[in-house]
Design a protein around this motif. Structure first.
Motif, PDB file in Angstrom:
ATOM      1  N   UNK A   8     -46.399   3.266  31.748  1.00 52.32           N
ATOM      2  CA  UNK A   8     -45.238   4.128  31.503  1.00 52.32           C
ATOM      3  C   UNK A   8     -44.108   3.340  30.841  1.00 52.32           C
ATOM      4  N   UNK A   9     -43.850   2.164  31.366  1.00 53.04           N
ATOM      5  CA  UNK A   9     -42.753   1.339  30.841  1.00 53.04           C
ATOM      6  C   UNK A   9     -43.026   0.933  29.388  1.00 53.04           C
ATOM      7  N   UNK A  10     -44.262   0.591  29.092  1.00 47.14           N
ATOM      8  CA  UNK A  10     -44.632   0.239  27.716  1.00 47.14           C
ATOM      9  C   UNK A  10     -44.474   1.457  26.807  1.00 47.14           C
ATOM     10  N   UNK A  40     -34.003  -0.726  31.495  1.00 47.29           N
ATOM     11  CA  UNK A  40     -35.385  -1.128  31.200  1.00 47.29           C
ATOM     12  C   UNK A  40     -35.539  -1.488  29.720  1.00 47.29           C
ATOM     13  N   UNK A  41     -34.969  -0.679  28.845  1.00 48.70           N
ATOM     14  CA  UNK A  41     -35.057  -0.934  27.408  1.00 48.70           C
ATOM     15  C   UNK A  41     -34.375  -2.244  27.031  1.00 48.70           C
ATOM     16  N   UNK A  42     -33.204  -2.499  27.612  1.00 49.77           N
ATOM     17  CA  UNK A  42     -32.493  -3.759  27.341  1.00 49.77           C
ATOM     18  C   UNK A  42     -33.306  -4.944  27.839  1.00 49.77           C
ATOM     19  N   UNK A  43     -33.882  -4.806  29.023  1.00 49.16           N
ATOM     20  CA  UNK A  43     -34.666  -5.886  29.619  1.00 49.16           C
ATOM     21  C   UNK A  43     -35.862  -6.235  28.745  1.00 49.16           C
ATOM     22  N   UNK A  44     -36.616  -5.233  28.335  1.00 50.35           N
ATOM     23  CA  UNK A  44     -37.795  -5.477  27.499  1.00 50.35           C
ATOM     24  C   UNK A  44     -37.384  -5.975  26.120  1.00 50.35           C
ATOM     25  N   UNK A  45     -36.330  -5.416  25.560  1.00 50.97           N
ATOM     26  CA  UNK A  45     -35.873  -5.839  24.243  1.00 50.97           C
ATOM     27  C   UNK A  45     -35.445  -7.305  24.265  1.00 50.97           C
ATOM     28  N   UNK A  46     -34.842  -7.721  25.359  1.00 51.14           N
ATOM     29  CA  UNK A  46     -34.343  -9.109  25.471  1.00 51.14           C
ATOM     30  C   UNK A  46     -35.471 -10.099  25.785  1.00 51.14           C
ATOM     31  N   UNK A  47     -36.362  -9.745  26.707  1.00 50.88           N
ATOM     32  CA  UNK A  47     -37.380 -10.685  27.189  1.00 50.88           C
ATOM     33  C   UNK A  47     -38.792 -10.401  26.676  1.00 50.88           C
ATOM     34  N   UNK A  48     -39.003  -9.269  26.052  1.00 48.22           N
ATOM     35  CA  UNK A  48     -40.335  -8.917  25.567  1.00 48.22           C
ATOM     36  C   UNK A  48     -41.158  -8.217  26.634  1.00 48.22           C
ATOM     37  N   UNK A  49     -42.281  -7.675  26.229  1.00 51.67           N
ATOM     38  CA  UNK A  49     -43.138  -6.914  27.139  1.00 51.67           C
ATOM     39  C   UNK A  49     -43.729  -7.771  28.248  1.00 51.67           C
ATOM     40  N   UNK A  50     -43.783  -9.089  28.061  1.00 50.61           N
ATOM     41  CA  UNK A  50     -44.325  -9.959  29.105  1.00 50.61           C
ATOM     42  C   UNK A  50     -43.503  -9.914  30.384  1.00 50.61           C
ATOM     43  N   UNK A  51     -42.259  -9.472  30.302  1.00 46.58           N
ATOM     44  CA  UNK A  51     -41.421  -9.359  31.499  1.00 46.58           C
ATOM     45  C   UNK A  51     -42.034  -8.376  32.492  1.00 46.58           C
TER      46      UNK A  51
END
Length: 95
Positions: A8-10, A40-51
């Motif tokens: 879902x997050x991806x 969630x979008x900021x987190x993934x955008x900053x750290x990438x999907x590996x987060x």
């Protein structure tokens, strides 16, 4: 709030990044508060999907105290501290 799976997050991130869907639209589609979607979008955008590969973390007392001091003493915004520390959601600092 419904619990989101990793898939879902991806999908949320892909809808936002590739198709320009808004956090409001994503919020309605997934039944999640739009504030949480934006974090969630900021987190993934900053750290990438590996987060998203991290497992549940128990934070030690010194870590929690340092995070809280950044907000209360240094007057940093709780959301910025949460993002800087790569916390899974911004509500952890508030709690």
């Amino acid at each position: 709030m419904s619990k989101l799976t990793k898939r879902d997050k991806i999908n949320i991130y892909n809808y936002w990044k590739n198709y320009g869907k808004s956090s409001t639209w994503l919020s309605k589609k997934y039944g999640v508060n739009s504030t949480n979607i934006r974090y969630l979008l900021k987190l993934i955008d900053h750290y990438g999907l590996n987060i998203l590969n991290r497992s549940h973390t128990t934070y030690p007392i010194y870590f929690k105290e340092a995070a809280i001091k950044r907000v209360l003493i240094n007057k940093e915004l709780a959301d910025h501290v949460s993002l800087d520390l790569a916390l899974p959601n911004s509500g952890l600092i508030h709690n």
